[in-house]
Design an enzyme around this catalytic site. Structure first.
Site, PDB file in Angstrom:
ATOM      1  CG  ASP A 128      -0.241  -0.224   2.627  1.00 22.88           C
ATOM      2  OD1 ASP A 128       1.061  -0.123   2.561  1.00 22.88           O
ATOM      3  OD2 ASP A 128      -0.893  -0.135   3.472  1.00 22.88           O
ATOM      4  CB  CYS A 185      -6.705   1.732   1.047  1.00 20.83           C
ATOM      5  SG  CYS A 185      -5.852   0.358   1.625  1.00 20.83           S
ATOM      6  CB  CYS A 241      11.277   4.002 -17.271  1.00 20.77           C
ATOM      7  SG  CYS A 241      11.077   3.017 -15.824  1.00 20.77           S
TER       8      CYS A 241
HETATM    9 ZN   LIG Z   1       9.601   1.499 -16.563  1.00 21.41          ZN
END
Ligand SMILES: [Zn+2]
Length: 252
Positions: A128, A185, A241
């Site tokens: 989470d 959450c 990325c």
């Molecule tokens: Zn990635």
């Protein structure tokens, strides 16, 4: 070869043509790592255990608290204060004593992930918070393991199946460090059935993969729990990325 008891227990799987005995045997021979035994991890682990996944590894360092009981369906009031993995393992063994369950009462860290992702067939991320999701995503890519990621908040949820060797983006492409933390959450409310739906979807995707069905790799599925509609979006690889993005990726 299934025993008579297994043939009965899994008869509803066996009756599905595209699972049958070979698919059931694959489930029995599989090892799944579930990280996080909260609102997503409890339904996911329940369906994976009842379906006959042979080995489940449960990783969570948390204890059961009163506020968990609204949505974390493997626990009851008597479990408050106990380790989630211990109580979850006990319930799952009651559901299906065939399953070999390993419990790890520790937070996801570089060392624990390296050891346990490496030996799993697929990883189910039911955590989470974003830092842990980044870490799991990174190790799944480094170790070339498929990852099923889920998240939920309010009446909304999402699920994503990632295959490191494929040409789609990863979790960090979806949520780069510069973007605000996604669905979580713990710092917002959650409607219990919504997190149950997403956890069940994570189990479904893992079973789908383990029984050699076609997979929606790299396709983000978002659920709106008020109008009961799923939306799909392709997740492209980001060239910047640091995990999967071509020449900039820190592969090892
Ligand atoms: Zn990635």
């Amino acid at each position: 070869m299934l025993t008579d008891q297994q043939a009965l227990r899994y008869s509803s799987n066996l009756l599905i043509d595209s699972i049958g005995e070979p698919g059931q045997q694959r489930l029995l021979d599989s090892q799944v790592l579930i990280i996080g035994l909260g609102g997503l991890g409890t339904p996911a682990s329940q369906y994976l255990a009842s379906s006959g996944v042979g080995q489940l590894t449960l990783m969570d360092h948390d204890n059961v608290s009163l506020s968990n009981l609204q949505r974390q369906t493997l626990y009851g009031s008597a479990d408050i204060g106990s380790l989630k993995v211990t109580q979850a393992a006990q319930r799952l063994s009651e559901i299906n004593p065939d399953v070999d369950i390993t419990t790890l009462s520790q937070a996801a860290s570089e060392d624990t992930l390296r050891d346990h992702i490496g030996t799993s067939d697929i990883v189910v991320d039911c955590t989470d918070n974003r830092d842990t999701r980044y870490l799991i995503n990174r190790y799944c890519y480094w170790l070339n393991k498929p990852l099923i990621s889920g998240a939920a908040r309010g009446f909304n949820g999402q699920v994503l199946a990632l295959k490191p060797s494929a040409d789609h983006g990863c979790y960090q492409c979806l949520y780069p460090a510069s973007v605000k933390e996604p669905l979580n959450c713990t710092n917002a409310g959650i409607a219990a059935p919504v997190v149950g739906i997403i956890g069940a979807m994570q189990a479904l995707l893992a079973i789908q993969y383990l029984t050699l069905h076609e997979m929606p790799w790299g396709r983000l599925k978002s659920f709106d729990g008020l109008i009961h509609r799923w939306q799909k979006a392709e997740l492209p690889k980001s060239t910047t990325c640091p995990i999967c993005g071509g020449e900039h990726a820190n592969n090892r």
